[in-house]
Design an enzyme around this catalytic site. Sequence first.
Site, PDB file in Angstrom:
ATOM      1  CB  SER A 124      -0.712   0.168   1.211  1.00  0.00           C
ATOM      2  OG  SER A 124      -1.451   1.465   1.469  1.00  0.00           O
ATOM      3  CE1 TYR A 149      -4.063  -3.103   5.601  1.00  0.00           C
ATOM      4  CE2 TYR A 149      -3.586  -0.737   4.867  1.00  0.00           C
ATOM      5  CZ  TYR A 149      -3.874  -1.852   4.691  1.00  0.00           C
ATOM      6  OH  TYR A 149      -3.915  -2.216   3.250  1.00  0.00           O
ATOM      7  CE  LYS A 153      -1.554  -4.618   3.477  1.00  0.00           C
ATOM      8  NZ  LYS A 153      -1.811  -6.040   2.598  1.00  0.00           N
TER       9      LYS A 153
HETATM   10  P1  NAD Z   1     -10.946  -7.226   0.877  1.00  0.00           P
HETATM   11  O1  NAD Z   1     -11.328  -7.551   2.210  1.00  0.00           O
HETATM   12  O2  NAD Z   1     -12.091  -7.177  -0.086  1.00  0.00           O
HETATM   13  O3  NAD Z   1     -10.307  -8.626   0.322  1.00  0.00           O
HETATM   14  C1  NAD Z   1      -9.619  -9.335   1.208  1.00  0.00           C
HETATM   15  C2  NAD Z   1      -9.938 -10.707   1.147  1.00  0.00           C
HETATM   16  O4  NAD Z   1      -9.410 -11.567   2.236  1.00  0.00           O
HETATM   17  C3  NAD Z   1     -11.417 -10.969   1.669  1.00  0.00           C
HETATM   18  O5  NAD Z   1     -12.124 -11.777   0.762  1.00  0.00           O
HETATM   19  C4  NAD Z   1     -11.369 -11.893   3.173  1.00  0.00           C
HETATM   20  O6  NAD Z   1     -12.556 -12.800   3.191  1.00  0.00           O
HETATM   21  C5  NAD Z   1      -9.878 -12.594   2.848  1.00  0.00           C
HETATM   22  N1  NAD Z   1      -9.317 -12.888   4.157  1.00  0.00           N
HETATM   23  C6  NAD Z   1      -9.083 -12.065   5.169  1.00  0.00           C
HETATM   24  N2  NAD Z   1      -8.436 -12.978   6.111  1.00  0.00           N
HETATM   25  C7  NAD Z   1      -8.242 -14.096   5.687  1.00  0.00           C
HETATM   26  C8  NAD Z   1      -7.446 -15.141   6.149  1.00  0.00           C
HETATM   27  N3  NAD Z   1      -6.914 -15.212   7.391  1.00  0.00           N
HETATM   28  N4  NAD Z   1      -7.522 -16.320   5.342  1.00  0.00           N
HETATM   29  C9  NAD Z   1      -7.862 -16.376   4.174  1.00  0.00           C
HETATM   30  N5  NAD Z   1      -8.600 -15.403   3.349  1.00  0.00           N
HETATM   31  C10 NAD Z   1      -8.831 -14.076   4.304  1.00  0.00           C
HETATM   32  O7  NAD Z   1     -10.100  -6.215   0.644  1.00  0.00           O
HETATM   33  P2  NAD Z   1      -9.319  -5.498  -0.741  1.00  0.00           P
HETATM   34  O8  NAD Z   1      -9.879  -4.336  -0.827  1.00  0.00           O
HETATM   35  O9  NAD Z   1      -9.527  -6.590  -1.807  1.00  0.00           O
HETATM   36  O10 NAD Z   1      -7.766  -5.676  -0.479  1.00  0.00           O
HETATM   37  C11 NAD Z   1      -7.125  -6.634  -0.986  1.00  0.00           C
HETATM   38  C12 NAD Z   1      -5.535  -6.513  -0.264  1.00  0.00           C
HETATM   39  O11 NAD Z   1      -5.057  -5.191  -0.953  1.00  0.00           O
HETATM   40  C13 NAD Z   1      -5.358  -6.644   1.113  1.00  0.00           C
HETATM   41  O12 NAD Z   1      -4.160  -7.016   1.201  1.00  0.00           O
HETATM   42  C14 NAD Z   1      -5.448  -4.936   1.330  1.00  0.00           C
HETATM   43  O13 NAD Z   1      -4.403  -4.842   2.514  1.00  0.00           O
HETATM   44  C15 NAD Z   1      -4.535  -4.525   0.171  1.00  0.00           C
HETATM   45  N6  NAD Z   1      -4.814  -3.118  -0.023  1.00  0.00           N
HETATM   46  C16 NAD Z   1      -6.038  -2.723  -0.442  1.00  0.00           C
HETATM   47  C17 NAD Z   1      -6.271  -1.344  -0.360  1.00  0.00           C
HETATM   48  C18 NAD Z   1      -7.651  -0.790  -0.488  1.00  0.00           C
HETATM   49  O14 NAD Z   1      -7.816   0.541  -0.536  1.00  0.00           O
HETATM   50  N7  NAD Z   1      -8.782  -1.666  -0.891  1.00  0.00           N
HETATM   51  C19 NAD Z   1      -5.356  -0.304  -0.667  1.00  0.00           C
HETATM   52  C20 NAD Z   1      -3.911  -0.811  -0.439  1.00  0.00           C
HETATM   53  C21 NAD Z   1      -3.660  -2.052  -0.128  1.00  0.00           C
END
Ligand code: NAD
Length: 337
Positions: A124, A149, A153
């Site tokens: 991120s 958080y 990362k």
């Molecule tokens: P999201 O919550 O929609 O997707 C994460 C998925 O991981 C979910 O489907 C959840 O059920 C699953 N999950 C959580 N814990 C788990 C575990 N212990 N075992 C198996 N599955 C598990 O989030 P997203 O927005 O799609 O984010 C995806 C990735 O991108 C994450 O790592 C997040 O930190 C990173 N990210 C997101 C953003 C944002 O703004 N959305 C920005 C930067 C980085």
Amino acid sequence: MKTLVTGGAGYIGSHTAVELILEGHEVVIVDDLSNAKASVVDRIGQITGVTPELIVGDIRDRSFLDTVMGSTAFDAVMHFAALKAVGESVREPLKYWDVNVSGSLRLIEAMVDHGIERIVFSSSATVYGDPEVVPVSEDTPVRPPSNPYGWTKLVIEQMLTDTSVAHPSWAVALLRYFNPIGAHDSGLIGEDPNDEPNNLMPYIAQVASEKLPELSVFGDDYPTRDGTGIRDYIHVVDLAKGHTAALARLAEGPGRWVYNLGTGRGTTVLELIDAFEAASGVKVPYRIVGRRPGDVAELWADPSRAERELGWKATRDIEQMCVDTWRWQQHATGLEG
Ligand code: NAD
Ligand code: UDP
């Protein structure tokens, strides 16, 4: 390539699964469904014509990972599974260290043991903290994050960097996302927060659809063109395509790469509200309130390295991001537009 997608039922993972399948990759999703619904996988199937296998389980469970990795020879892992709510991470830091850091540790250990040597990791832009200069390039120094958080990362980036040094045959891509918004233009997949959203765009969309009464704009006294915070919003489909480009890079040989995935353009909070109102034809009532602790005035990307080295560039503009968010929001709430 046969690719294991952790968190593939989630927002960014599901859009990436679509792009992977459309490019001919074979996708297996692992997700514990803590923040996603199993039906997402069927909708990926509706979009692509191929329904990926979903294996429900927790990445912290090493024997589960052994079963998954022992049953199929994967060429690569795309690692999305994580918790992502900044505020919650302040209240419940150990949960974040457990799911994000311990989960990644278990996953990386299992990859070592099963001989899987390619990984794309969801990092991120939060690792840049409050930078002295914008836009930020990958050479901008990372800063101590302002919340747990962000720390998770940064620590996972380091864990993967150390692994790539110890295992020179590994290929690792650390993708630093800016602000992913929007949804697939089919209207079939998008961001579907269970609770009140933390992020600006899902909040705007829920106010527009009258699920929430009004938006709070966190501060109008920043040193920006209209006083509100500037971010680099990127369409989730562009972001997903950045992943397939990174995977192609990993297939060329071992190494470790960091890429900013952003558009290189900054948008203020008020500009995003205006763009959303124009795209939806719906008024978004808002009120200016105080700054949110930990927020920076502006953060936007220099994405030129990804363009140079991956041949990837975000092409969808803010209007498209708003149109697609609104279509998805209406679909998700059962309203007709
Ligand atoms: P999201 O919550 O929609 O997707 C994460 C998925 O991981 C979910 O489907 C959840 O059920 C699953 N999950 C959580 N814990 C788990 C575990 N212990 N075992 C198996 N599955 C598990 O989030 P997203 O927005 O799609 O984010 C995806 C990735 O991108 C994450 O790592 C997040 O930190 C990173 N990210 C997101 C953003 C944002 O703004 N959305 C920005 C930067 C980085
Ligand atoms: N923001 C806001 N109201 C909200 C949520 C966010 O004014 O309800 C602002 C926030 O202060 C920041 C921008 O919108 O300037 C983007 O915030 P978001 O949480 O979406 O992303 P991040 O801060 O993590 O970049």
